[in-house]
Design a protein around this motif. Structure first.
Motif, mmCIF file in Angstrom:
data_model
loop_
_atom_site.group_PDB
_atom_site.id
_atom_site.type_symbol
_atom_site.label_atom_id
_atom_site.label_comp_id
_atom_site.label_asym_id
_atom_site.label_seq_id
_atom_site.Cartn_x
_atom_site.Cartn_y
_atom_site.Cartn_z
ATOM 1 N N ARG A 171 23.779 -22.687 -39.296
ATOM 2 C CA ARG A 171 22.747 -23.794 -38.521
ATOM 3 C C ARG A 171 22.261 -23.544 -40.556
ATOM 4 O O ARG A 171 21.870 -23.967 -41.029
ATOM 5 N N MET A 172 21.753 -22.296 -40.997
ATOM 6 C CA MET A 172 22.171 -21.729 -42.549
ATOM 7 C C MET A 172 22.891 -22.182 -43.447
ATOM 8 O O MET A 172 22.622 -22.625 -44.618
ATOM 9 N N PHE A 173 23.562 -22.021 -43.666
ATOM 10 C CA PHE A 173 24.845 -22.606 -44.350
ATOM 11 C C PHE A 173 24.596 -24.054 -45.014
ATOM 12 O O PHE A 173 24.117 -24.931 -44.114
ATOM 13 N N PRO A 174 24.824 -23.926 -46.353
ATOM 14 C CA PRO A 174 25.670 -22.451 -46.689
ATOM 15 C C PRO A 174 24.484 -21.741 -47.590
ATOM 16 O O PRO A 174 24.447 -21.481 -48.462
ATOM 17 N N LEU A 175 23.472 -21.732 -47.398
ATOM 18 C CA LEU A 175 21.818 -20.551 -47.584
ATOM 19 C C LEU A 175 23.329 -19.441 -46.749
ATOM 20 O O LEU A 175 22.956 -19.503 -45.443
ATOM 21 N N ASP A 176 22.104 -18.140 -46.874
ATOM 22 C CA ASP A 176 22.608 -16.731 -46.250
ATOM 23 C C ASP A 176 21.139 -15.860 -47.198
ATOM 24 O O ASP A 176 20.653 -16.466 -47.645
ATOM 25 N N LEU A 177 21.268 -15.176 -45.875
ATOM 26 C CA LEU A 177 19.626 -14.202 -46.322
ATOM 27 C C LEU A 177 20.742 -12.729 -47.613
ATOM 28 O O LEU A 177 21.629 -12.973 -47.385
ATOM 29 N N THR A 182 18.387 -18.028 -55.918
ATOM 30 C CA THR A 182 17.687 -17.756 -55.184
ATOM 31 C C THR A 182 17.472 -18.686 -54.404
ATOM 32 O O THR A 182 16.431 -19.339 -55.313
ATOM 33 N N PHE A 183 16.659 -18.274 -53.450
ATOM 34 C CA PHE A 183 15.405 -19.626 -53.143
ATOM 35 C C PHE A 183 14.384 -18.932 -52.275
ATOM 36 O O PHE A 183 14.633 -18.107 -51.512
ATOM 37 N N LYS A 184 13.602 -19.952 -52.290
ATOM 38 C CA LYS A 184 12.495 -19.610 -51.319
ATOM 39 C C LYS A 184 12.323 -20.196 -50.511
ATOM 40 O O LYS A 184 12.675 -21.558 -50.409
ATOM 41 N N ALA A 185 11.376 -20.373 -49.388
ATOM 42 C CA ALA A 185 10.564 -21.869 -48.025
ATOM 43 C C ALA A 185 10.445 -22.970 -48.789
ATOM 44 O O ALA A 185 10.782 -23.818 -48.604
ATOM 45 N N ASP A 186 9.656 -22.328 -50.340
ATOM 46 C CA ASP A 186 8.604 -23.454 -50.652
ATOM 47 C C ASP A 186 10.187 -24.061 -51.578
ATOM 48 O O ASP A 186 9.530 -24.735 -52.844
ATOM 49 N N SER A 187 10.985 -23.326 -51.745
ATOM 50 C CA SER A 187 11.674 -23.879 -53.318
ATOM 51 C C SER A 187 12.502 -25.270 -53.210
ATOM 52 O O SER A 187 12.742 -25.195 -51.860
ATOM 53 N N VAL A 200 13.716 -25.622 -49.187
ATOM 54 C CA VAL A 200 14.331 -25.071 -48.269
ATOM 55 C C VAL A 200 13.680 -24.734 -46.418
ATOM 56 O O VAL A 200 14.547 -24.707 -45.802
ATOM 57 N N GLY A 201 12.072 -24.384 -46.438
ATOM 58 C CA GLY A 201 11.676 -24.207 -45.355
ATOM 59 C C GLY A 201 12.183 -25.483 -44.476
ATOM 60 O O GLY A 201 12.418 -25.512 -42.945
ATOM 61 N N GLU A 202 11.330 -26.462 -44.656
ATOM 62 C CA GLU A 202 11.529 -27.742 -44.134
ATOM 63 C C GLU A 202 13.054 -28.155 -43.729
ATOM 64 O O GLU A 202 13.465 -29.004 -42.149
ATOM 65 N N TRP A 203 14.067 -27.772 -44.798
ATOM 66 C CA TRP A 203 15.509 -27.876 -43.980
ATOM 67 C C TRP A 203 15.848 -26.718 -42.793
ATOM 68 O O TRP A 203 16.400 -26.988 -41.995
ATOM 69 N N LEU A 204 15.144 -25.411 -43.063
ATOM 70 C CA LEU A 204 15.786 -24.829 -41.842
ATOM 71 C C LEU A 204 15.245 -25.120 -40.494
ATOM 72 O O LEU A 204 16.046 -25.005 -39.877
ATOM 73 N N GLU A 205 13.662 -25.372 -40.969
ATOM 74 C CA GLU A 205 13.331 -25.629 -39.666
ATOM 75 C C GLU A 205 14.238 -27.227 -38.979
ATOM 76 O O GLU A 205 14.609 -26.930 -38.163
ATOM 77 N N SER A 206 14.497 -28.057 -39.815
ATOM 78 C CA SER A 206 15.075 -29.590 -39.293
ATOM 79 C C SER A 206 16.643 -28.772 -38.633
ATOM 80 O O SER A 206 16.999 -29.478 -37.785
ATOM 81 N N THR A 240 16.463 -9.368 -49.315
ATOM 82 C CA THR A 240 15.036 -9.526 -49.635
ATOM 83 C C THR A 240 14.817 -10.208 -48.810
ATOM 84 O O THR A 240 14.933 -11.452 -48.889
ATOM 85 N N PRO A 241 13.213 -9.751 -48.124
ATOM 86 C CA PRO A 241 12.863 -10.599 -47.627
ATOM 87 C C PRO A 241 12.048 -12.107 -48.182
ATOM 88 O O PRO A 241 11.382 -11.824 -49.220
ATOM 89 N N GLY A 242 12.258 -12.939 -47.232
ATOM 90 C CA GLY A 242 11.642 -14.090 -47.552
ATOM 91 C C GLY A 242 12.577 -14.405 -48.651
ATOM 92 O O GLY A 242 12.855 -15.921 -48.837
ATOM 93 N N GLU A 243 13.860 -14.452 -49.176
ATOM 94 C CA GLU A 243 14.690 -15.211 -50.265
ATOM 95 C C GLU A 243 16.125 -15.502 -49.579
ATOM 96 O O GLU A 243 16.878 -14.714 -48.708
ATOM 97 N N LEU A 244 16.272 -16.249 -49.989
ATOM 98 C CA LEU A 244 17.684 -16.722 -49.052
ATOM 99 C C LEU A 244 18.535 -16.754 -50.883
ATOM 100 O O LEU A 244 17.822 -17.126 -51.692
ATOM 101 N N GLY A 245 20.505 -16.944 -51.093
ATOM 102 C CA GLY A 245 20.471 -17.408 -51.439
ATOM 103 C C GLY A 245 21.839 -18.471 -51.286
ATOM 104 O O GLY A 245 21.597 -18.890 -49.803
#
Ligand code: SF4
Ligand code: SF4
Length: 240
Positions: A108-114, A12-17, A141-147, A117-122
């Motif tokens: 846009r999120m692939f290969p991540l998904d919610l 699992t990932f958070k924005a700063d992972s 993760v946060g930088e990549w999602l922003e991109s 749990t708030p703030g958590e991705l898998g």
């Protein structure tokens, strides 16, 4: 035994992972993630895509989606429809996604998904399927999602979630009539037609300026639709 870069990443990932991933048209998996996938669409996904395709919302929903009210909760479910013969998304070409600038949030999120749990991705796909996870590029993760431009999608989805009253219990669901009302957020041209009717203006006492802004700007119109749905749900709930 060697450990791949992705296996070394947490499940699992958070924005700063840290996130090690790079998609490329040189990879053998290129466009394979656009086949046989369940893409659940948000109202903002529909707005962006039908605008990019210059289609009415009703036309887009009937030609490109499966949509229904969930049997259990009566909440609208809108899925991007794949080509039934090939199972590929109808927007994929040999060169990639032809609606890339307006692709849905899930793409846009692939290969991540919610994860729920708030703030958590898998990870929705592992490195055996999504070879970009074996690439060396690295960001948080946060930088990549922003991109990937997910910000406006997240913001609009938060506003959409607010249409539900705080008392909403997903185990009990909604009456189907309320599910149909919520579907209005996907079929924005129908709400636009309602706004343009004299009766609507009289009953809801819309201010002319707010109305003109909503009619000229799809994003403002969508937010107004959310506000209308919420006010209707509150009014109907108070009568029960
Ligand atoms: S499977 Fe992953 S790396 Fe391959 S094209 Fe899709 S997103 Fe890119
Ligand atoms: S919308 Fe684009 S990115 Fe998403 S599945 Fe279809 S082709 Fe792939």
């Amino acid at each position: 035994m060697s450990t791949s870069s992705t296996e070394a990443q947490s499940k699992t990932f958070k924005a700063d992972s840290p996130f090690t991933f790079a998609c490329s048209d040189l990879l053998p998996c290129f466009t394979q993630c656009c086949r046989d996938v369940n893409i659940y669409m948000t109202p903002y996904d529909v707005l962006r895509l039908r605008r990019a395709l210059n289609m009415s919302s009703a036309d887009f929903l009937s030609r490109h989606t499966r949509h229904f009210l969930s049997k259990r909760t009566s909440i609208p479910v809108v899925q991007l429809e794949m080509n039934p013969d090939t199972l590929y998304c109808r927007f994929v070409t040999d060169a990639g996604c032809r609606v890339y600038a307006d692709r849905p949030w899930a793409c846009r999120m692939f290969p991540l998904d919610l994860t729920g749990t708030p703030g958590e991705l898998g990870l929705i796909a592992g490195p055996e399927r999504c070879l970009g996870l074996m690439e060396a590029a690295s960001a948080t993760v946060g930088e990549w999602l922003e991109s990937q431009g997910v910000g406006p999608y997240e913001e609009m989805e938060r506003a959409f979630h607010d249409v539900m009253p705080p008392s909403f219990d997903p185990r009990k669901g909604l009456p189907p009539s309320l599910g149909k009302l919520i579907f209005l957020a996907y079929d924005l041209d129908r709400f636009r037609a309602m706004l343009e009717s004299d009766r609507f203006l009289t009953v809801y006492e819309m201010e002319a300026m707010g109305l003109q802004e909503a009619l000229a700007n799809d994003e403002v119109l969508l937010r107004l639709t959310f506000a209308f749905i919420r006010s209707q749900i509150e009014e109907l709930s108070s009568l029960v």
